[in-house]
Every structure is written in C-alpha cells, then in structure tokens.
Write a protein that holds these residues in place. Structure first.
Motif, short mmCIF file in Angstrom:
data_model
loop_
_atom_site.label_atom_id
_atom_site.label_comp_id
_atom_site.label_asym_id
_atom_site.label_seq_id
_atom_site.Cartn_x
_atom_site.Cartn_y
_atom_site.Cartn_z
N THR A 224 -9.40 -4.40 -2.57
CA THR A 224 -9.59 -5.62 -2.74
C THR A 224 -9.81 -6.52 -1.51
O THR A 224 -10.70 -7.59 -1.79
N ASN A 225 -9.16 -6.47 -0.51
CA ASN A 225 -9.45 -7.44 0.48
C ASN A 225 -10.68 -7.28 1.01
O ASN A 225 -11.53 -8.25 1.42
N LYS A 226 -11.43 -6.02 1.33
CA LYS A 226 -12.63 -5.71 1.58
C LYS A 226 -13.67 -6.54 0.79
O LYS A 226 -14.63 -7.02 0.94
N ASP B 3 0.94 -1.14 -0.03
CA ASP B 3 0.15 0.09 0.05
C ASP B 3 0.77 1.05 0.26
O ASP B 3 0.49 2.11 -0.71
N MET B 4 1.98 1.27 0.68
CA MET B 4 2.84 2.24 0.75
C MET B 4 3.42 2.78 -0.46
O MET B 4 3.44 3.70 -1.07
N ASN B 5 3.73 1.36 -1.18
CA ASN B 5 4.45 1.56 -2.66
C ASN B 5 3.39 2.10 -3.76
O ASN B 5 3.56 2.95 -4.44
N SER B 6 1.98 1.84 -3.54
CA SER B 6 0.98 2.47 -4.46
C SER B 6 0.86 3.62 -4.01
O SER B 6 0.40 4.33 -5.08
N ILE B 7 0.60 4.07 -2.72
CA ILE B 7 0.41 5.67 -2.38
C ILE B 7 1.71 6.39 -3.15
O ILE B 7 1.48 7.54 -3.71
N LEU B 8 2.92 6.18 -2.91
CA LEU B 8 3.98 6.65 -3.60
C LEU B 8 3.98 6.76 -4.98
O LEU B 8 4.26 7.65 -5.56
N THR B 9 3.59 5.76 -5.60
CA THR B 9 3.30 5.75 -6.91
C THR B 9 1.99 6.66 -7.49
O THR B 9 2.34 7.32 -8.41
N LEU B 10 1.05 6.81 -6.82
CA LEU B 10 0.02 7.66 -6.91
C LEU B 10 0.42 9.07 -6.84
O LEU B 10 -0.03 10.03 -7.46
N VAL B 11 1.33 9.47 -5.59
CA VAL B 11 1.66 10.93 -5.40
C VAL B 11 2.56 11.31 -6.80
O VAL B 11 2.47 12.22 -7.12
N ALA B 12 3.58 10.29 -7.29
CA ALA B 12 4.24 10.69 -8.35
C ALA B 12 3.40 11.16 -9.62
O ALA B 12 3.64 12.00 -10.50
N ALA C 54 -4.56 7.17 0.83
CA ALA C 54 -4.65 7.23 -0.47
C ALA C 54 -5.74 8.39 -1.12
O ALA C 54 -5.36 9.12 -2.34
N GLU C 55 -6.68 8.80 -0.18
CA GLU C 55 -7.39 9.81 -0.67
C GLU C 55 -6.81 11.16 -0.47
O GLU C 55 -6.96 11.95 -1.37
N ARG C 56 -5.85 11.09 0.38
CA ARG C 56 -5.00 12.52 0.63
C ARG C 56 -4.26 12.70 -0.56
O ARG C 56 -3.76 13.86 -0.87
N ALA C 57 -3.69 11.61 -1.05
CA ALA C 57 -2.68 11.56 -2.19
C ALA C 57 -3.59 11.74 -3.57
O ALA C 57 -2.60 12.15 -4.69
N GLY C 58 -4.69 12.08 -3.37
CA GLY C 58 -5.41 12.35 -4.83
C GLY C 58 -6.16 11.05 -5.43
O GLY C 58 -6.52 11.46 -6.67
N ALA C 59 -6.34 10.06 -4.87
CA ALA C 59 -6.91 8.82 -5.69
C ALA C 59 -8.44 9.41 -5.96
O ALA C 59 -9.19 9.72 -5.21
N ASP C 60 -8.63 9.22 -7.23
CA ASP C 60 -10.30 9.32 -7.63
C ASP C 60 -10.82 8.21 -7.35
O ASP C 60 -12.13 8.42 -6.84
N VAL D 283 -6.71 3.26 -7.74
CA VAL D 283 -5.62 2.52 -7.05
C VAL D 283 -6.20 1.61 -6.01
O VAL D 283 -7.45 1.56 -5.47
N GLU D 284 -5.43 0.54 -6.30
CA GLU D 284 -5.77 -0.72 -5.46
C GLU D 284 -5.13 -0.56 -3.98
O GLU D 284 -3.95 -0.47 -4.03
N ILE D 285 -5.91 -0.66 -3.02
CA ILE D 285 -5.51 -0.56 -1.64
C ILE D 285 -6.08 -1.75 -0.92
O ILE D 285 -7.21 -2.27 -0.86
N LEU D 286 -4.94 -2.45 -0.02
CA LEU D 286 -5.25 -3.73 0.55
C LEU D 286 -5.60 -3.34 2.04
O LEU D 286 -6.27 -4.28 2.63
N THR D 287 -5.12 -2.54 2.84
CA THR D 287 -5.31 -2.31 4.15
C THR D 287 -6.40 -1.04 4.42
O THR D 287 -6.09 0.03 3.58
N ASN D 288 -7.33 -1.11 5.26
CA ASN D 288 -8.22 -0.01 5.74
C ASN D 288 -7.39 1.17 6.06
O ASN D 288 -7.86 2.39 5.72
N ASP D 289 -6.40 0.88 6.68
CA ASP D 289 -5.71 2.15 7.52
C ASP D 289 -5.09 3.05 6.21
O ASP D 289 -5.16 4.26 6.48
N GLN D 290 -4.87 2.57 5.07
CA GLN D 290 -4.19 3.51 4.22
C GLN D 290 -5.17 3.96 3.09
O GLN D 290 -4.80 4.77 2.28
#
Length: 330
Positions: A239-241, A196-205, A228-234, A217-224
């Motif tokens: 997936t896990n949920k 998830d950290m790698n996905s968010i870093l990619t999203l920021v870039a 992801a929303e803060r990083a600008g994910a539309d 963006v695909e996120i696996l953990t609820n905490d992130q």
C-alpha cells in the motif's frame, strides 16, 4: 435398541424433542377419539384434525366429541397438547431471535462454499465491499474482524465473523477450508511493523487451514514483503509503495493522480489484468497487437517477461509464448 433411541431423543435439539412430543400427543388423542366416537370421527384423519385444532386452541367447531368420555379426552388434550405446542412455538421464536442476534454479532458459522473472505474492517475494506456490490459480485463475502461488535452490512450479502483472524476457531467459523479467495488487510489500529506482523500471522493461520487458498495480503513495510512471500502469499499489495508512486507522479505531473485513480477504478468499467497470449499473437509486434486488441475494447499497456514488467515497451517488440500481456479490459 429402545435405550439407543431414548438417548438419541434426549440428545436431540429441544425444538425437535418438543415437536415430536406434540405430534405424539396429537396422533394419540386423534386415534383415541376415533375409537371412542367412530360416528362423529369416521376416520383417524378426522380425529387427528380435531386434535390439531383443539391443541392449537383454534377451535373451528367442525368436529366436536359428543360423549362424556370424548369430552374428557378433549380436556386432557388441551392441557397436554396445547402446552407442548405453545412451548414449541415459543422456543421456535426464541431460536429465530437467537440466530438473528448470532448473525448480527458475528457468532454464527458460515456454511456455504466458494466465498471471499476479507480480514479486517477499515475504510479500504468498506470501499472494496461497496464496489463489489455495485459490480454484482457473484460470490458471498465473509468479513472477519476482531474490533467490530456487530455486522456493518446487516442488510447486504455480507456474513460477519467476530474474532481474531489468526485463531483456528475464527477461521473455522468463516469456513476457510471451502473459501475461494482470502484478502488480508492491514490493521489500522497498529503501527506499520506490528500491523505487518499481524497480517503475516493471519496469513500463516489461513494457509495452515487451506494451503491451496489464493491469498492476497496487504503489507506496509518493504522489510516484511519477503516474510509474506515465505508465509505463502499469492499476491502482495504494498500500500505505501503504491501510494508513494501516485504521489511521485503527481509531483512530476500535476493532476495525474485523479487520472490514475480513475484508470484503476473498476467502477469506470475497466479491469487491469494479465492475460496469456493466444497462438495467433505469438511473434506479432507489440504495436500491431495493441491495434488488434483495441478493436475488441481491450487496451494493451505492457507485458510481463521473466519476472520483469515493461510498460509501453517499443512497438517493434515481439510477443513470445512465455509473456503475460497487461491489458485494461471491459
């Protein structure tokens, strides 16, 4: 002026330089043979034709110099022009091979626009690309991945970029500034938190390069999800949920998982999507509108109102202008 032209010539690609030199020699020798033997070569074009045939070692024999001076000129053309033409075609073939290898190895830059960028190679990505090809997806697909060594879709309309997706160099090769949509999938080789950290870093870039780009963006953990929303994910795909929801339905109702998968599979001819209500639909009851849309092969299954989703609401619920209708549409 001449010095400027010289520097531009020296800095130009080697293929262009060799081609210019070959054309120069062919034109020079073709004009010279016309001047030396005007009877044999009545126009400059005949002279250039002879020079091209001679330099390329084809030798049709329709034109040939008859004088000693003309033949010496022909010998000089064979030594000079043929060498440059051979060098040109050898370099042309080498450039074609180099370009093909660059495309296969993911080193070539993508130059078109309005494309779909998919980050990460995994089974989900493969399923998505295969489905998009069966649906005659109009956009070109650019696949960005760091672990692959070669394009897994060399025979299809998929442009591969090899590299870390959070680096500007990689995103420039994918022409992210002119993309239409970006899908960031989770890295299957990392644990959930690091993925998830790698996905968010990619999203920021990606958002830093193209703030207006629609990013999924695909996120696996609820905490992130919040990050992801803060990083600008539309759009965020948890997936896990989603998988847990399918499993829970299967526990309560045996065999329902296959039905849910078929319902969500675009290959079956249906797409789940939100639509805005038309003017004639505002104020209508949910049940009445469902019957109306069903005649158009559109299945109304719920509404989104004030950030909440209602699946199969009361049939008497009235549709308001701010609602979004959840439909399955062919």
């Amino acid at each position: 002026m001449l010095q400027s032209l010289y520097y531009r010539f020296v800095e130009s690609p080697i293929l262009l330089r060799i081609f210019i030199i070959a054309v120069f020699f062919i034109t020079l020798f073709g004009t010279a043979v016309h001047i030396i033997e005007p009877a044999t070569f009545p126009t400059v074009f005949e002279g250039i034709w002879w020079a091209v045939v001679t330099a390329s070692t084809v030798g049709f024999g329709d034109y040939a110099p008859k004088t000693t001076t003309g033949r010496i000129l022909g010998i000089g053309l064979i030594f000079a022009g043929a060498g440059f033409l051979s060098a040109y075609f050898i370099n042309l073939a080498a450039s074609a091979v180099t370009l093909q290898n660059s495309l296969r190895e993911g080193k070539a830059m993508y130059t078109n626009k309005n494309h779909l960028v998919i980050v990460g190679w995994n089974e989900r990505t493969k399923e998505i690309i295969d489905h998009l090809h069966t649906l005659s997806f109009s956009r070109h697909i650019v696949l960005v991945d760091e672990s692959l060594g070669a394009n897994p879709y060399s025979e299809k309309r998929v442009h591969f970029i090899q590299g870390a997706p959070y680096k500007d160099e990689t995103l420039k090769k994918a022409n992210i500034k002119d993309a239409a949509t970006a899908l960031v999938t989770s890295d299957q080789n990392k644990n959930e938190m690091h993925a998830d950290m790698n996905s968010i870093l990619t999203l920021v870039a990606i958002k830093g390069s193209n703030p207006s780009l629609h990013c999924i963006v695909e996120i696996l953990t609820n905490d992130q999800v919040v990050n992801a929303e803060r990083a600008g994910a539309d759009e965020i795909i948890q997936t896990n949920k989603h998988a847990s929801s399918v499993m829970l339905n299967s526990i309560q109702q045996e065999g329902v998982s296959s039905s849910l998968m078929n319902l969500m599979d675009p290959a079956n001819g249906g797409f789940l999507k939100p639509i805005m209500p038309e003017k004639d639909w505002i104020g209508a009851a949910f049940g009445e509108l469902a019957v109306t849309l069903l005649k158009e092969r559109t299945l109304l299954i719920g509404i989104q109102r004030e950030g909440e989703t209602f699946i199969n609401p009361p049939l008497s619920l009235q549709i308001s202008q701010s609602d979004e209708l959840l439909v399955i549409q062919h």
